[in-house]
Scaffold this motif. Structure first.
Motif, PDB file in Angstrom:
ATOM      1  N   GLN A   1      39.631  37.835  27.951  1.00 60.84           N
ATOM      2  CA  GLN A   1      40.590  36.905  28.557  1.00 60.84           C
ATOM      3  C   GLN A   1      41.105  35.884  27.551  1.00 60.84           C
ATOM      4  OE1 GLN A   1      39.302  35.266  32.415  1.00 60.84           O
ATOM      5  NE2 GLN A   1      37.998  37.062  32.628  1.00 60.84           N
ATOM      6  N   MET A   2      40.245  35.395  26.684  1.00 60.82           N
ATOM      7  CA  MET A   2      40.702  34.431  25.686  1.00 60.82           C
ATOM      8  C   MET A   2      41.724  35.053  24.746  1.00 60.82           C
ATOM      9  SD  MET A   2      37.296  32.245  24.728  1.00 60.82           S
ATOM     10  CE  MET A   2      36.676  31.003  25.863  1.00 60.82           C
ATOM     11  N   ARG A   3      41.508  36.308  24.378  1.00 55.07           N
ATOM     12  CA  ARG A   3      42.485  36.995  23.529  1.00 55.07           C
ATOM     13  C   ARG A   3      43.823  37.134  24.241  1.00 55.07           C
ATOM     14  NH1 ARG A   3      39.356  42.267  21.006  1.00 55.07           N
ATOM     15  NH2 ARG A   3      38.682  41.317  19.033  1.00 55.07           N
ATOM     16  N   VAL A   4      43.785  37.548  25.511  1.00 58.00           N
ATOM     17  CA  VAL A   4      45.020  37.721  26.272  1.00 58.00           C
ATOM     18  C   VAL A   4      45.704  36.384  26.499  1.00 58.00           C
ATOM     19  CG1 VAL A   4      45.965  38.437  28.507  1.00 58.00           C
ATOM     20  CG2 VAL A   4      44.250  39.849  27.364  1.00 58.00           C
ATOM     21  N   MET A   5      44.933  35.360  26.810  1.00 60.61           N
ATOM     22  CA  MET A   5      45.499  34.045  27.086  1.00 60.61           C
ATOM     23  C   MET A   5      46.202  33.483  25.847  1.00 60.61           C
ATOM     24  SD  MET A   5      43.688  31.056  29.338  1.00 60.61           S
ATOM     25  CE  MET A   5      42.130  31.367  28.556  1.00 60.61           C
ATOM     26  N   GLU A   6      45.647  33.756  24.683  1.00 63.60           N
ATOM     27  CA  GLU A   6      46.254  33.240  23.456  1.00 63.60           C
ATOM     28  C   GLU A   6      47.603  33.887  23.176  1.00 63.60           C
ATOM     29  OE1 GLU A   6      44.967  32.239  18.835  1.00 63.60           O
ATOM     30  OE2 GLU A   6      43.597  33.338  20.156  1.00 63.60           O
ATOM     31  N   GLU A   7      47.777  35.126  23.579  1.00 66.69           N
ATOM     32  CA  GLU A   7      49.031  35.832  23.322  1.00 66.69           C
ATOM     33  C   GLU A   7      50.032  35.704  24.463  1.00 66.69           C
ATOM     34  OE1 GLU A   7      50.035  37.401  20.557  1.00 66.69           O
ATOM     35  OE2 GLU A   7      48.183  36.745  19.589  1.00 66.69           O
ATOM     36  N   TYR A   8      49.544  35.755  25.700  1.00 65.96           N
ATOM     37  CA  TYR A   8      50.452  35.876  26.846  1.00 65.96           C
ATOM     38  C   TYR A   8      50.254  34.828  27.933  1.00 65.96           C
ATOM     39  CZ  TYR A   8      51.136  40.537  24.855  1.00 65.96           C
ATOM     40  OH  TYR A   8      51.407  41.580  24.014  1.00 65.96           O
ATOM     41  N   GLY A   9      49.181  34.064  27.860  1.00 67.38           N
ATOM     42  CA  GLY A   9      48.881  33.114  28.916  1.00 67.38           C
ATOM     43  C   GLY A   9      48.117  33.769  30.049  1.00 67.38           C
ATOM     44  N   GLY A  10      47.443  32.944  30.832  1.00 71.11           N
ATOM     45  CA  GLY A  10      46.688  33.410  31.980  1.00 71.11           C
ATOM     46  C   GLY A  10      46.331  32.222  32.850  1.00 71.11           C
ATOM     47  N   ALA A  11      45.907  32.484  34.086  1.00 67.64           N
ATOM     48  CA  ALA A  11      45.630  31.394  35.026  1.00 67.64           C
ATOM     49  C   ALA A  11      44.698  31.879  36.119  1.00 67.64           C
ATOM     50  CB  ALA A  11      46.935  30.882  35.630  1.00 67.64           C
ATOM     51  N   GLY A  12      44.203  30.930  36.890  1.00 65.01           N
ATOM     52  CA  GLY A  12      43.509  31.213  38.141  1.00 65.01           C
ATOM     53  C   GLY A  12      44.383  30.771  39.298  1.00 65.01           C
ATOM     54  N   ILE A  13      44.026  31.222  40.502  1.00 64.16           N
ATOM     55  CA  ILE A  13      44.789  30.802  41.673  1.00 64.16           C
ATOM     56  C   ILE A  13      43.865  30.207  42.736  1.00 64.16           C
ATOM     57  CG2 ILE A  13      46.660  32.424  41.276  1.00 64.16           C
ATOM     58  CD1 ILE A  13      45.555  34.096  43.618  1.00 64.16           C
ATOM     59  N   ILE A  14      44.434  29.280  43.492  1.00 65.09           N
ATOM     60  CA  ILE A  14      43.806  28.681  44.662  1.00 65.09           C
ATOM     61  C   ILE A  14      44.724  28.946  45.859  1.00 65.09           C
ATOM     62  CG2 ILE A  14      43.038  26.521  45.735  1.00 65.09           C
ATOM     63  CD1 ILE A  14      42.658  25.404  42.902  1.00 65.09           C
ATOM     64  N   PRO A  15      44.193  29.464  46.983  1.00 65.12           N
ATOM     65  CA  PRO A  15      42.786  29.749  47.253  1.00 65.12           C
ATOM     66  C   PRO A  15      42.303  30.968  46.483  1.00 65.12           C
ATOM     67  CG  PRO A  15      44.141  30.500  49.083  1.00 65.12           C
ATOM     68  CD  PRO A  15      45.064  29.760  48.149  1.00 65.12           C
ATOM     69  N   SER A  16      41.006  30.964  46.207  1.00 67.71           N
ATOM     70  CA  SER A  16      40.439  32.084  45.473  1.00 67.71           C
ATOM     71  C   SER A  16      40.375  33.338  46.341  1.00 67.71           C
ATOM     72  CB  SER A  16      39.035  31.717  44.975  1.00 67.71           C
ATOM     73  OG  SER A  16      38.302  32.866  44.626  1.00 67.71           O
ATOM     74  N   GLY A  17      39.767  33.246  47.488  1.00 68.22           N
ATOM     75  CA  GLY A  17      39.614  34.406  48.360  1.00 68.22           C
ATOM     76  C   GLY A  17      38.541  35.372  47.912  1.00 68.22           C
ATOM     77  N   ALA A  18      37.838  35.066  46.812  1.00 65.67           N
ATOM     78  CA  ALA A  18      36.783  35.940  46.285  1.00 65.67           C
ATOM     79  C   ALA A  18      35.432  35.278  46.539  1.00 65.67           C
ATOM     80  CB  ALA A  18      36.986  36.179  44.790  1.00 65.67           C
ATOM     81  N   VAL A  19      34.598  35.937  47.305  1.00 64.44           N
ATOM     82  CA  VAL A  19      33.301  35.385  47.697  1.00 64.44           C
ATOM     83  C   VAL A  19      32.189  36.136  46.977  1.00 64.44           C
ATOM     84  CG1 VAL A  19      31.711  34.939  49.603  1.00 64.44           C
ATOM     85  CG2 VAL A  19      34.187  34.692  49.947  1.00 64.44           C
ATOM     86  N   HIS A  20      31.367  35.387  46.275  1.00 67.19           N
ATOM     87  CA  HIS A  20      30.239  35.973  45.558  1.00 67.19           C
ATOM     88  C   HIS A  20      29.113  36.234  46.540  1.00 67.19           C
ATOM     89  CE1 HIS A  20      26.968  35.716  42.293  1.00 67.19           C
ATOM     90  NE2 HIS A  20      27.671  36.808  42.072  1.00 67.19           N
ATOM     91  N   LEU A  21      28.519  37.431  46.502  1.00 61.65           N
ATOM     92  CA  LEU A  21      27.437  37.760  47.420  1.00 61.65           C
ATOM     93  C   LEU A  21      26.125  37.110  47.013  1.00 61.65           C
ATOM     94  CD1 LEU A  21      28.206  41.530  48.130  1.00 61.65           C
ATOM     95  CD2 LEU A  21      29.041  39.478  49.306  1.00 61.65           C
ATOM     96  N   GLU A  22      26.086  36.527  45.826  1.00 72.26           N
ATOM     97  CA  GLU A  22      24.946  35.741  45.340  1.00 72.26           C
ATOM     98  C   GLU A  22      23.668  36.565  45.229  1.00 72.26           C
ATOM     99  OE1 GLU A  22      24.916  31.502  46.516  1.00 72.26           O
ATOM    100  OE2 GLU A  22      26.535  32.042  47.912  1.00 72.26           O
ATOM    101  N   SER A  23      23.821  37.847  44.923  1.00 74.69           N
ATOM    102  CA  SER A  23      22.663  38.692  44.617  1.00 74.69           C
ATOM    103  C   SER A  23      22.196  38.411  43.193  1.00 74.69           C
ATOM    104  CB  SER A  23      23.039  40.168  44.747  1.00 74.69           C
ATOM    105  OG  SER A  23      23.470  40.469  46.053  1.00 74.69           O
ATOM    106  N   ASP A  24      20.962  38.777  42.913  1.00 74.03           N
ATOM    107  CA  ASP A  24      20.460  38.639  41.549  1.00 74.03           C
ATOM    108  C   ASP A  24      21.260  39.524  40.602  1.00 74.03           C
ATOM    109  OD1 ASP A  24      18.496  36.890  42.392  1.00 74.03           O
ATOM    110  OD2 ASP A  24      16.978  38.458  42.619  1.00 74.03           O
ATOM    111  N   THR A  25      21.464  39.042  39.394  1.00 73.60           N
ATOM    112  CA  THR A  25      22.223  39.817  38.418  1.00 73.60           C
ATOM    113  C   THR A  25      21.463  41.074  38.006  1.00 73.60           C
ATOM    114  OG1 THR A  25      23.333  39.743  36.265  1.00 73.60           O
ATOM    115  CG2 THR A  25      21.261  38.540  36.461  1.00 73.60           C
TER     116      THR A  25
END
Length: 304
Positions: free
Chosen positions: A248-272
């Motif tokens: 993502q850092m490589r892509v952001m440096e060349e083309y930009g990137g962002a996050g959005i609100i609301p996220s709508g992505a819920v982590h199930l909070e299981s162990d990694t």
């Protein structure tokens, strides 16, 4: 050694042939059959752009297709017109290789890297797709939220929030730059609390500046490939973390990137299932002068 792969289709293929989808959802998985079924269920409820799914399974003892709930969700997705491929990618050589393998399985215009323990609320994919079209940048992400933290409000971690009111511009973000401090935005349930404060109208969203986004990121595939994708995987030992941050850092440096609100992505909070994190990918792949000895941004939604 070349990766060992299985047949591209799972059981009970009830989907009708049609045009290739514009978006591929790429899901790496290892174990976590129950969580994967929940992830697929969230995708089955999505509306908006057409998409296909590629699952790369590295489960060694019990392949994910042996789980009845996973097979059932694949049937449902195919019945709803979403092509699903389940690949076997063994031996395990780390998450960067998993993501590189998945990327190589897709020819879609856009790819959503979605972890196998994330449930998406309806319309999340549509919002990401709309945001990426608006932004004309390299990626848009929905940072995963831990809903067990709904009562844990952290205004001090929300301080770095800064919106993009115009399409994102390229930014150089590294673990030793001030912009990396934005990582705290994605701890706990911070974005849920921000969204509640913003009171956005249904169907609307806001783009904001990020250090990186974990768990759910929609890329312009051509732009990701132009920045090398995850082709650095063979520079890393199997035990590593932070490969998504590097890409993502490589892509952001060349083309930009962002996050959005609301996220709508819920982590199930299981162990990694990525238990060996002895190597930080940025320390190997990015120029050494850019990376401090102990980069702090590896915390997930349950970060302290």
């Amino acid at each position: 050694m070349a990766p060992r792969t299985g047949p591209p289709e799972g059981p009970d293929d009830t989907s009708a042939p049609g045009p290739a989808p514009r978006i591929d959802v790429l899901i790496p998985t290892y174990g976590r059959e129950a969580e994967l079924a929940v992830t697929l269920a969230g995708l089955a409820a999505q509306q908006g752009p057409g998409f296909g799914i590629v699952v790369s399974d590295q489960s060694e003892e019990r392949p994910c297709l042996e789980e009845p709930a996973v097979r059932a969700m694949i049937r449902i997705l195919r019945f709803r017109g979403h092509p699903v491929r389940v690949e076997r990618n063994l031996p395990r050589r780390g998450m960067a290789q998993q993501r590189s393998f998945l990327l190589g399985c897709s020819t879609a215009e856009r790819v959503l890297f979605l972890d196998n323990d994330v449930w998406l609320e309806p319309l999340t994919l549509q919002r990401l797709d709309e945001a990426l079209t608006w932004g004309r940048c390299g990626f848009m992400g929905s940072a995963v939220q831990g809903l067990s933290f709904l009562e844990d409000v952290r205004p001090h971690e929300q301080g770095p929030l800064e919106f993009w009111d115009a399409p994102p511009r390229p930014e150089r973000v590294r673990p030793d730059t001030p912009e990396f401090g934005r990582w705290t935005l994605h701890n706990a349930a911070n974005l849920v609390h921000v969204g509640q404060r913003l009171r956005l109208a249904p169907g609307t969203w806001r783009a904001y500046k990020v250090a990186w986004v974990g768990g759910c990121v929609l890329f312009d595939r051509a732009k990701l490939l132009a920045c090398g994708g995850f082709d650095f995987w063979d520079e890393l030992p199997t035990g590593h973390a932070g490969e998504d941050m590097v890409a993502q850092m490589r892509v952001m440096e060349e083309y930009g990137g962002a996050g959005i609100i609301p996220s709508g992505a819920v982590h199930l909070e299981s162990d990694t299932t990525v238990t060996d994190r002895s190597t930080e990918a940025a320390e190997v792949v990015l120029p050494s002068a850019d990376v401090p000895a102990d980069p702090p941004g590896r915390l997930g939604p349950a970060g302290a």
